[in-house]
Design a protein around this motif. Structure first.
Motif, PDB file in Angstrom:
ATOM      1  N   GLY A   1      -0.835   5.091   3.227  1.00 24.82           N
ATOM      2  CA  GLY A   1      -1.760   4.254   2.483  1.00 24.82           C
ATOM      3  C   GLY A   1      -1.188   2.858   2.268  1.00 24.82           C
ATOM      4  O   GLY A   1      -0.137   2.502   2.793  1.00 24.82           O
TER       5      GLY A   1
ATOM      6  N   ASN B   1      -5.466   2.831  -8.302  1.00 23.56           N
ATOM      7  CA  ASN B   1      -5.626   4.216  -7.878  1.00 23.56           C
ATOM      8  C   ASN B   1      -5.415   5.108  -9.097  1.00 23.56           C
ATOM      9  O   ASN B   1      -4.362   5.046  -9.738  1.00 23.56           O
ATOM     10  CB  ASN B   1      -4.616   4.552  -6.773  1.00 23.56           C
ATOM     11  CG  ASN B   1      -4.836   5.916  -6.175  1.00 23.56           C
ATOM     12  OD1 ASN B   1      -4.802   6.920  -6.878  1.00 23.56           O
ATOM     13  ND2 ASN B   1      -5.065   5.954  -4.875  1.00 23.56           N
TER      14      ASN B   1
ATOM     15  N   ASP C   1      -6.380   6.436   7.323  1.00 21.60           N
ATOM     16  CA  ASP C   1      -5.735   7.050   6.166  1.00 21.60           C
ATOM     17  C   ASP C   1      -6.607   8.196   5.666  1.00 21.60           C
ATOM     18  O   ASP C   1      -7.836   8.151   5.766  1.00 21.60           O
ATOM     19  CB  ASP C   1      -5.555   6.028   5.032  1.00 21.60           C
ATOM     20  CG  ASP C   1      -4.464   5.017   5.332  1.00 21.60           C
ATOM     21  OD1 ASP C   1      -3.563   5.320   6.136  1.00 21.60           O
ATOM     22  OD2 ASP C   1      -4.514   3.918   4.751  1.00 21.60           O
ATOM     23  N   ARG C   2      -5.965   9.202   5.097  1.00 23.04           N
ATOM     24  CA  ARG C   2      -6.704  10.297   4.467  1.00 23.04           C
ATOM     25  C   ARG C   2      -7.130   9.847   3.073  1.00 23.04           C
ATOM     26  O   ARG C   2      -6.377   9.184   2.384  1.00 23.04           O
ATOM     27  CB  ARG C   2      -5.832  11.541   4.341  1.00 23.04           C
ATOM     28  CG  ARG C   2      -5.427  12.135   5.661  1.00 23.04           C
ATOM     29  CD  ARG C   2      -4.509  13.318   5.430  1.00 23.04           C
ATOM     30  NE  ARG C   2      -3.823  13.679   6.633  1.00 23.04           N
ATOM     31  CZ  ARG C   2      -3.992  14.831   7.263  1.00 23.04           C
ATOM     32  NH1 ARG C   2      -4.822  15.723   6.780  1.00 23.04           N
ATOM     33  NH2 ARG C   2      -3.328  15.085   8.363  1.00 23.04           N
ATOM     34  N   GLU C   3      -8.298  10.254   2.668  1.00 19.89           N
ATOM     35  CA  GLU C   3      -8.819   9.898   1.338  1.00 19.89           C
ATOM     36  C   GLU C   3      -8.817  11.080   0.377  1.00 19.89           C
ATOM     37  O   GLU C   3      -9.250  10.961  -0.763  1.00 19.89           O
ATOM     38  CB  GLU C   3     -10.242   9.334   1.475  1.00 19.89           C
ATOM     39  CG  GLU C   3     -10.304   8.044   2.271  1.00 19.89           C
ATOM     40  CD  GLU C   3      -9.537   6.901   1.621  1.00 19.89           C
ATOM     41  OE1 GLU C   3      -9.526   6.802   0.382  1.00 19.89           O
ATOM     42  OE2 GLU C   3      -8.928   6.102   2.373  1.00 19.89           O
TER      43      GLU C   3
ATOM     44  N   THR D   1      -6.950  10.527  -3.078  1.00 16.69           N
ATOM     45  CA  THR D   1      -7.666   9.571  -3.929  1.00 16.69           C
ATOM     46  C   THR D   1      -8.913  10.217  -4.530  1.00 16.69           C
ATOM     47  O   THR D   1      -9.175  10.081  -5.733  1.00 16.69           O
ATOM     48  CB  THR D   1      -8.044   8.314  -3.124  1.00 16.69           C
ATOM     49  OG1 THR D   1      -6.843   7.697  -2.650  1.00 16.69           O
ATOM     50  CG2 THR D   1      -8.823   7.329  -3.969  1.00 16.69           C
ATOM     51  N   ARG D   2      -9.671  10.946  -3.717  1.00 15.72           N
ATOM     52  CA  ARG D   2     -10.871  11.629  -4.231  1.00 15.72           C
ATOM     53  C   ARG D   2     -10.499  12.688  -5.262  1.00 15.72           C
ATOM     54  O   ARG D   2     -11.180  12.833  -6.287  1.00 15.72           O
ATOM     55  CB  ARG D   2     -11.662  12.247  -3.074  1.00 15.72           C
ATOM     56  CG  ARG D   2     -12.391  11.204  -2.231  1.00 15.72           C
ATOM     57  CD  ARG D   2     -13.458  11.816  -1.343  1.00 15.72           C
ATOM     58  NE  ARG D   2     -12.960  12.828  -0.437  1.00 15.72           N
ATOM     59  CZ  ARG D   2     -12.597  12.601   0.827  1.00 15.72           C
ATOM     60  NH1 ARG D   2     -12.676  11.387   1.329  1.00 15.72           N
ATOM     61  NH2 ARG D   2     -12.171  13.588   1.578  1.00 15.72           N
TER      62      ARG D   2
END
Length: 191
Positions: free
Chosen positions: A40, A113, A143-145, A148-149
């Motif tokens: 990230g 974040n 990037d993987r989210e 964050t989710r």
């Protein structure tokens, strides 16, 4: 053949800015060595002998526990495309929590974040480059989210509860001090 430097040079900085992933390594005097991949938009160069990275909430908090025992840290970047390069930053690091005065100095350097747990500020005493000829080529997709989710769904109170329930001790039972240093002593334990 590896080369060593006392500070980051412009070619090192350019290389770091192109990377999508880095690895951090820490260890206490005893117990397990921790090696973590990071990604990230979470890494910044403060100056030629200092860098900082934004640490997101995760299942463990080994780095914090180790740095309270011994401030040594290594950060490694390696090229998965282009010229084969490995770049390591060696030095001593500190943990910065939300209650620390320094927090405000650094939080504006990164995207906001919900899952931000700490910042790690590394004072570099050596930069080392070496060939990465055995590192395979990989293509970056995105990037993987997921994290964050997950953090957004928990919200700030849920994240604080997670820290209290899951991030207070390392796998070797060393304290991370997150509850005290983040000012969360008043968060009740949940089953």
């Amino acid at each position: 053949m590896g080369k060593q430097f006392k500070k980051l040079h412009i070619q090192h900085i350019d290389f770091i800015k192109q990377q999508k992933i880095f690895f951090t390594g820490t260890a206490a005097a005893s117990g397990r060595v921790n090696l973590s991949p990071k990604g990230g938009d979470s890494f910044r160069i403060i100056h030629e002998n200092q860098v900082i990275w934004q640490n997101y909430t995760g299942s463990g908090n080994e780095t914090a526990a180790h740095l309270h025992q011994d401030p040594r840290m290594t950060i490694m970047f390696c090229a998965f495309e282009g010229n084969p390069i490995i770049l390591r930053l060696y030095g001593k690091a500190i943990v910065i929590h939300k209650n620390d005065e320094q927090w405000q100095d650094y939080c504006t350097l990164f995207p906001s974040n919900t899952g931000t747990r700490q910042f790690y500020l590394l004072d570099i005493d050596m930069v080392q480059t070496s060939c990465g000829m055995s590192v395979p080529f990989f293509d970056y997709k995105e990037d993987r989210e997921h994290l964050t989710r997950w953090a957004d769904a928990k919200g700030e109170d849920g994240i604080h509860q997670y820290w209290k329930n899951r991030n207070q001790y390392s796998i070797d039972d060393m304290e991370t001090h997150i509850v005290k240093l983040a000012g969360l002593d008043n968060v009740a334990n949940e089953p």
